[in-house]
Design an enzyme around this catalytic site. Sequence first.
Site, PDB file in Angstrom:
ATOM      1  N   HIS A  99      -3.462  -1.734  -4.152  1.00 25.38           N
ATOM      2  CA  HIS A  99      -4.925  -1.795  -4.110  1.00 25.38           C
ATOM      3  C   HIS A  99      -5.483  -0.386  -3.920  1.00 25.38           C
ATOM      4  O   HIS A  99      -4.750   0.522  -3.533  1.00 25.38           O
ATOM      5  CB  HIS A  99      -5.381  -2.724  -2.970  1.00 25.38           C
ATOM      6  CG  HIS A  99      -5.002  -2.234  -1.609  1.00 25.38           C
ATOM      7  ND1 HIS A  99      -5.885  -1.580  -0.789  1.00 25.38           N
ATOM      8  CD2 HIS A  99      -3.834  -2.275  -0.935  1.00 25.38           C
ATOM      9  CE1 HIS A  99      -5.273  -1.266   0.327  1.00 25.38           C
ATOM     10  NE2 HIS A  99      -4.030  -1.665   0.272  1.00 25.38           N
TER      11      HIS A  99
ATOM     12  N   SER B  63       0.815  -1.221   0.000  1.00 30.74           N
ATOM     13  CA  SER B  63       0.000   0.000   0.000  1.00 30.74           C
ATOM     14  C   SER B  63       0.843   1.263   0.000  1.00 30.74           C
ATOM     15  O   SER B  63       1.513   1.561  -0.964  1.00 30.74           O
ATOM     16  CB  SER B  63      -0.972  -0.019   1.186  1.00 30.74           C
ATOM     17  OG  SER B  63      -1.569  -1.274   1.315  1.00 30.74           O
TER      18      SER B  63
END
Lengths: 238, 69
Positions: A141, A118
């Site tokens: 994501h 992330s």
Amino acid sequence: MSKSDKSQEEEQKQSSLVDKIQQLGQSSIPTAPDSNIHVLSIIGQIEGHVQLPPQNKTTKYEHLLPQLIAIEQNPKIEGLIILLNTVGGDVEAGLALSEMIASLSKPTVSVVLGGGHSIGVPIAVAANHSFIVPSATMTIHPIRLTGLVIGVPQTFEYLDKMQERVIQFVTSHSNVSEEKFKSLMFEKGNLTRDIGTNVVGKDAVEFGLIDAVGGVKEAMIELNKQIDSNKVNEGMIQ
Amino acid sequence: MILYTPLDHNDIFTTTQDQYKKQKMMEVEGRPVLVNCLPDGTYQVVQLLSTNPHDYLESPFQPGEIVNN
């Protein structure tokens, strides 16, 4: 000088010695020579404005930012290695760290070990040269929001802009194209309960996200190379 | 605050508020160190926050060391 004067003087000398031992007691620990390469470890969660519960291992950005300034200012420090094993965390704290690393004038090399998920992705690409060990993974994501949402369109727009900042940073500091990074981010079927992609070592290099596959040895060689070329450049200016 | 992480919100925020009071940041020999407060008034080193790799070789900063301050 009388005998009593002499003994008094001796006593004074002894007491000052005792004082020194008391004050400096443990200062005789051998100090290691200063290292010209410093290490910044980005571990666990990246903590932002809210302090996370103590069971989380956290990277405290309010302490790391001044340390980065100290590294920039200290003439004895010639290079910085960033070690990453993080599950992500606060977006703004992560972007702050990334921007600080990217704007350092000294050579920087990052090594992704284990995971750089992330918000760890922009931190990894912020260095001048980035490495990933073959077994490390990076989860890419979309940014999510949990909890109460007031004003859905506005919140959506805010989240979208936040995500755009991350995408902009990653694409401008690595060789991955915006289209490719977005397609990895919104890919279906790779993560069981989520959209996104889990990129493993070699694939991260193929996508252009990370510069090379390698560990400590490769990182040190690259950093020393950059330090040497920096010295040559400085010599030419003078 | 927006967290960008694959972890679930519940995995990050599981403890009660009083857990926060146990840990604090302090300086040990000029280095910032994260410590656990022990019941007898001493502190136990949890994490050293230094960029100097040599600091990690020195014994007063090893995790688990007891610090009196």
